[in-house]
Scaffold this motif. Structure first.
Motif, PDB file in Angstrom:
ATOM      1  N   HIS A   8      -2.062   6.604  -2.509  1.00 19.65           N
ATOM      2  CA  HIS A   8      -3.269   7.439  -2.505  1.00 19.65           C
ATOM      3  C   HIS A   8      -4.354   6.844  -1.608  1.00 19.65           C
ATOM      4  O   HIS A   8      -5.297   7.545  -1.223  1.00 19.65           O
ATOM      5  N   TRP A   9      -4.224   5.556  -1.267  1.00 20.68           N
ATOM      6  CA  TRP A   9      -5.206   4.940  -0.382  1.00 20.68           C
ATOM      7  C   TRP A   9      -5.124   5.501   1.038  1.00 20.68           C
ATOM      8  O   TRP A   9      -6.082   5.381   1.806  1.00 20.68           O
ATOM      9  N   ILE A  48       0.834  -1.207   0.000  1.00 21.98           N
ATOM     10  CA  ILE A  48       0.000   0.000   0.000  1.00 21.98           C
ATOM     11  C   ILE A  48       0.861   1.246   0.000  1.00 21.98           C
ATOM     12  O   ILE A  48       0.632   2.186  -0.775  1.00 21.98           O
ATOM     13  N   HIS A  74       0.277   2.056  -3.710  1.00 24.62           N
ATOM     14  CA  HIS A  74      -1.068   2.625  -3.592  1.00 24.62           C
ATOM     15  C   HIS A  74      -1.110   3.688  -2.493  1.00 24.62           C
ATOM     16  O   HIS A  74      -1.998   3.676  -1.639  1.00 24.62           O
TER      17      HIS A  74
END
Length: 339
Positions: free
Chosen positions: A137-138, A131, A135
């Protein structure tokens, strides 16, 4: 009824349930004492240094990837100060620090509960690293960071403390700690061929180990496949360090934790006791090197931490060499005195 030899002890509790404990010979306890003593002291020193820099340095303290590491170091530190210390005392003196059933239960709670907790926490770290790198932006808002970063860590710690408190302190049955105190491996009586024992084996031992292996391999593959895209980003150096750090720690877990999990899994599914005895004794011995080596591997994987430690050591070394000096008088060729 009690039947025992140098390795196996079989007890029957008041309910008729079979409790099998796997013990170690005295020579093994002697080797374990000196080995664990050396690594325990060294590991604690490194743990304190790691925690000091992680908590004092604002940049390191606020980095999301370091939060689970801080928790892991604290869990390992508690384990080394309690479980390992009590094991060393027992191995050296041939008697436990405190002769009490409550103390034995608490000792076994730390022994199994905290070791299972640190494996689960690192399993989550392998998931979270995907993450943070691929990712990010999560976790772009405070709400997202809470649910995908802070909440999982807190939930894992709380769940494991409650679960193992339930296992060791709720009076399902009366466990025998005789062989555990003789340096052996203790299986809680509530785990003996029960649904709870199966749950612990699969969810707390097998599954976290599989997650560590799979997500570490996946991180390496994704890093190789997306190397060009990652290098174009402004955070490439940071991501590279995060990947290297996780893979280095994962290697320790795979080398020292996987054999233990495979043997205990095979034992629960029919591996003969005489074979399991020897296998669990040696894999259990190696199992603690996950805790011993973790602070060293983390320190070596973090260049900022290495630099700060080196600066401190060089500064102290330089400070010891500083002292009053006597000016050197030299005769110059022109007849003047120079310094």
């Amino acid at each position: 009824m009690n039947t025992s030899n140098n390795s196996v002890n079989v007890n029957f509790n008041s309910s008729g349930d079979t409790i099998v404990s796997l013990c170690a010979p005295s020579s093994f306890q002697t080797v374990r004492f000196w080995t664990y003593l050396f690594f325990d002291i060294s590991s604690l020193i490194c743990t304190f240094l790691d925690l000091y820099y992680l908590l004092v340095d604002r940049k390191l303290r606020r980095a999301l990837n370091n939060h689970v590491i801080i928790v892991l170091l604290i869990v390992g530190c508690i384990d080394e100060l309690t479980n390992i210390t009590w094991t060393l005392y027992n191995d050296h003196n041939g008697t436990p620090l405190i002769k009490s059933y409550t103390f034995y239960s608490f000792w076994a709670f730390i022994n199994l509960g905290f070791n299972s907790l640190q494996v689960e926490l690192f399993a989550w770290a392998t998931i979270e690293r995907h993450i943070l790198i691929f990712h990010s932006h999560w976790i772009g808002t405070k709400a997202k960071r809470f649910f995908l970063h802070y909440f999982p860590i807190g939930a894992i710690v709380i769940y494991y403390l409650i679960y193992y408190s339930f296992v060791f302190f709720y009076p399902f049955c009366e466990s025998s700690f005789e062989v555990f105190l003789a340096g052996g491996f203790h299986i809680p009586c509530v785990f003996d061929h029960t649904v709870l024992g199966m749950w612990d084996l699969i969810v707390h031992q097998f599954l976290p180990t599989v997650i560590i292996v799979l997500f570490s391999m996946a991180l390496l593959i994704r890093a190789i496949l997306q190397k060009n895209r990652l290098r174009q980003g402004v955070h490439w150096r940071k991501h590279k360090k995060m990947i290297t750090q996780l893979l280095s720690i994962s290697a320790v877990y795979v080398i020292f934790n996987v054999p233990w999990v495979l043997v205990i899994f095979a034992y629960q599914y029919g591996l003969p006791t005489d074979i399991a005895t020897v296998a669990l004794m040696y894999t259990g011995f190696l199992y603690y090197f996950v805790i011993f080596l973790f602070p060293f591997v983390y320190c070596l994987s973090l260049s900022e931490l290495r630099s700060k430690m080196a600066e401190k050591l060089l500064f102290r070394s330089g400070a010891q060499q500083v002292g009053p000096t006597t000016p050197t008088v030299r005769q110059r060729t022109d007849g003047r005195v120079g310094y």
